[in-house]
Design an enzyme around this catalytic site. Structure first.
Site, short mmCIF file in Angstrom:
data_model
loop_
_atom_site.label_atom_id
_atom_site.label_comp_id
_atom_site.label_asym_id
_atom_site.label_seq_id
_atom_site.Cartn_x
_atom_site.Cartn_y
_atom_site.Cartn_z
N GLU A 4 -5.35 -8.58 1.15
CA GLU A 4 -5.90 -8.20 2.46
C GLU A 4 -7.39 -7.97 2.32
O GLU A 4 -7.83 -7.28 1.40
CB GLU A 4 -5.28 -6.90 2.99
N GLU A 24 0.79 -1.23 0.00
CA GLU A 24 0.00 0.00 0.00
C GLU A 24 0.83 1.28 0.00
O GLU A 24 0.78 2.06 0.96
CB GLU A 24 -0.95 0.04 1.20
C1 FCB Z 1 -4.27 -1.94 5.73
C2 FCB Z 1 -2.85 -2.18 6.18
C3 FCB Z 1 -2.74 -3.17 7.31
C4 FCB Z 1 -3.82 -2.95 8.34
C5 FCB Z 1 -5.18 -2.92 7.67
C6 FCB Z 1 -6.33 -2.76 8.64
O1 FCB Z 1 -4.36 -0.72 5.08
O2 FCB Z 1 -2.09 -2.68 5.09
O3 FCB Z 1 -1.46 -3.07 7.88
O4 FCB Z 1 -3.57 -1.80 9.05
O5 FCB Z 1 -5.21 -1.86 6.76
#
Ligand code: FCB
Length: 482
Positions: free
Chosen positions: A377, A176
């Site tokens: 994620e 990210e």
């Molecule tokens: C994402 C991050 C991760 C965590 C989640 C909730 O943006 O990559 O580290 O904080 O959010």
């Protein structure tokens, strides 16, 4: 597990292809603790967390989940969970404390053991090389605002590739970059706490360059695994049909999504709408050689998806995924709430259908240039007690995960809206409750509850649900005719 959960397990398992990867994801700084142990150097996040007022309730990342000392217990939790793959991050300051020069043997040994334990447990390692913990000496020299950080990053990646390249199945260069630029350099709600607003754009280019150089360094080091990147994508919607809302939503989409994905996948930066061009001035003139370096062929694309974003005209702070800051009031737009959706503990809208829409958008934008994709994620925080005894009924998390995985599978199945996207797997954020950056320990995202006083781990109902999914899928495979 409720009858409804059992039904969702069976329904989802039946739709998982035989090679679909189920995993969980984490990040070093959020779980390891032992920040000053084992030869690790400080990171920009260590320094940021020490500044009064930067972390909610003054929480400290010093111990976090104490994963550094409890790795075998955590790997056992994952083995029993039945996942195929674990996405974790290598801490750059643990491996190379100064961010340049000497490598730290103890740090390298730590990840060696982790990787070997994972493999012994039948879990395939996916290693992220940068999940936000820039070595402090580099941050002091400007961090990602300084172009040389990209070169330092590639050197560290080469060393990691040489050391772990025989065993890591997938490499993720950056996690990210948008969060680093927006939260860290533009708005100041994350490390390093700078409030440069649009002047933060050089940190975009330098991260992307770091990505491209890292891909080349990994391949030159002869890594066996696949190489990709993990980008956060948030579908952006205007608050109304008004011209300015639509225009600003386009600008926000560019800042949030396209300014990262376009150079990586297409080899050029997106063009801002004419009236917004002055905001992008700090990006400067980009050399073709840089774009060639950034635009490297990737084996996969990692998509982090949490929620869509709504953009409205005018400054304001009525809604922000990670907190508010005075810097936001100096902008010509703000993000607004989605009243039509329920929200997570963080206040993020629960909008699983947008994941399918997003997959469609990505294919429309990138076509053949979009590599096969992992959802690297996906997950949600909900309020849960700090101390527990007995089962933890986190029905909201189960339905969140079932809906998101379900929408992704439906969208990419034959006849789905994104049937032409090759979806390889899904990683739940996250294995266990952890240090959620500026929110400290206030946001619990885990399948496993962590008591931050005793460090006791207690699997939640969602852990057993994911375990049942993994088992149901395996049973299905065993009886499947070849
Ligand atoms: C994402 C991050 C991760 C965590 C989640 C909730 O943006 O990559 O580290 O904080 O959010």
């Amino acid at each position: 597990m409720t009858v409804q959960d059992a039904v969702s397990v069976q329904a989802l398992a039946a739709r998982l292809g035989p090679h679909f990867t189920l995993g969980v994801a984490s990040a070093a700084f959020q779980i390891e603790g032992s920040l000053a142990a084992g030869g690790r150097g400080p990171s920009g996040w260590d320094a940021f967390a020490e500044k009064p007022g930067s972390i909610m309730h003054g929480h400290s990342p010093a111990i976090a989940c104490d994963h550094y000392n409890r790795t075998p217990e955590d790997v056992e939790l994952m083995r029993a969970l039945g996942i195929d793959s674990y996405r974790f991050s290598l801490s750059w300051p643990r491996i190379q404390p100064d961010g340049t020069g000497a490598f730290n043997g103890e740090g390298l040994d730590f990840y060696d053991r982790l990787i070997d334990q994972l493999l012994a447990a039948g879990i395939s390692p996916m290693a992220t090389l940068y999940h936000w913990d820039t070595p402090l000496p580099l941050e002091r020299r400007g961090g990602w605002m300084n172009r040389t950080t990209a070169e330092r990053f590639a050197e560290y990646c080469a060393a990691a590739g040489r050391r772990f390249g025989d065993r890591v199945a997938q490499w993720v260069t950056l996690n990210e970059p948008v969060s680093v630029t927006l939260n860290g350099y533009a708005l100041g709600v994350h490390a390093p706490g700078r409030t440069l607003l649009f002047d933060a754009l050089p940190s975009v280019h330098h991260q992307l360059l770091g990505h491209g150089l890292a891909v080349q360094a990994l391949r030159a080091a002869g890594v066996k695994g696949a190489v990709g990147v993990a980008n956060l994508h948030s579908p952006v919607r205007p608050a109304t049909r008004k011209f300015t809302d639509r225009l600003l939503a386009r600008v926000f989409d560019l800042m949030m999504n396209r300014i990262y994905a376009d150079p990586i996948l297409l080899g050029h930066y997106p063009k801002p709408p004419l009236v917004a061009r002055p905001w992008f001035r700090s990006l400067g003139k980009i050399a073709d050689a840089d774009l060639r370096n950034i635009h490297q062929p990737l084996d996969f694309y990692g998509l982090n998806y949490y929620c869509p974003v709504k953009v409205a005209t005018g400054p304001g702070t009525d809604h922000s995924p990670v907190g508010t800051t005075d810097a936001m009031s100096r902008l010509h737009f703000h993000t607004a709430a989605f009243p039509e959706y329920g929200t997570t503990g963080f206040g993020w809208p629960v909008a699983p259908e947008h994941l399918g829409i997003l997959l469609r958008e990505l294919k429309d934008r990138y076509g053949e240039a979009l590599p096969p994709l992992y959802i690297t994620e996906s997950g949600a925080s909900f309020p849960e007690p700090d101390h527990v005894s007995g089962p933890i009924a986190d029905a909201e998390r189960i339905s969140y995960l079932a809906a998101h995985l379900g929408h992704a599978l439906a969208a990419t199945a034959p006849g789905g809206i994104a049937a032409d996207v090759e979806l390889l797997g899904y990683y739940v954020w996250t294995l266990m409750d952890n240090f959620e950056w500026a929110a400290g320990y206030s946001q619990r995202f885990g399948l496993v509850h962590v008591d931050f006083k005793t460090l006791e781990r207690t699997p939640k109902d969602s852990y057993y649900w994911y375990q049942a999914l993994s088992r149901a899928r395996r049973r299905g495979q065993a009886t499947e005719p070849r």
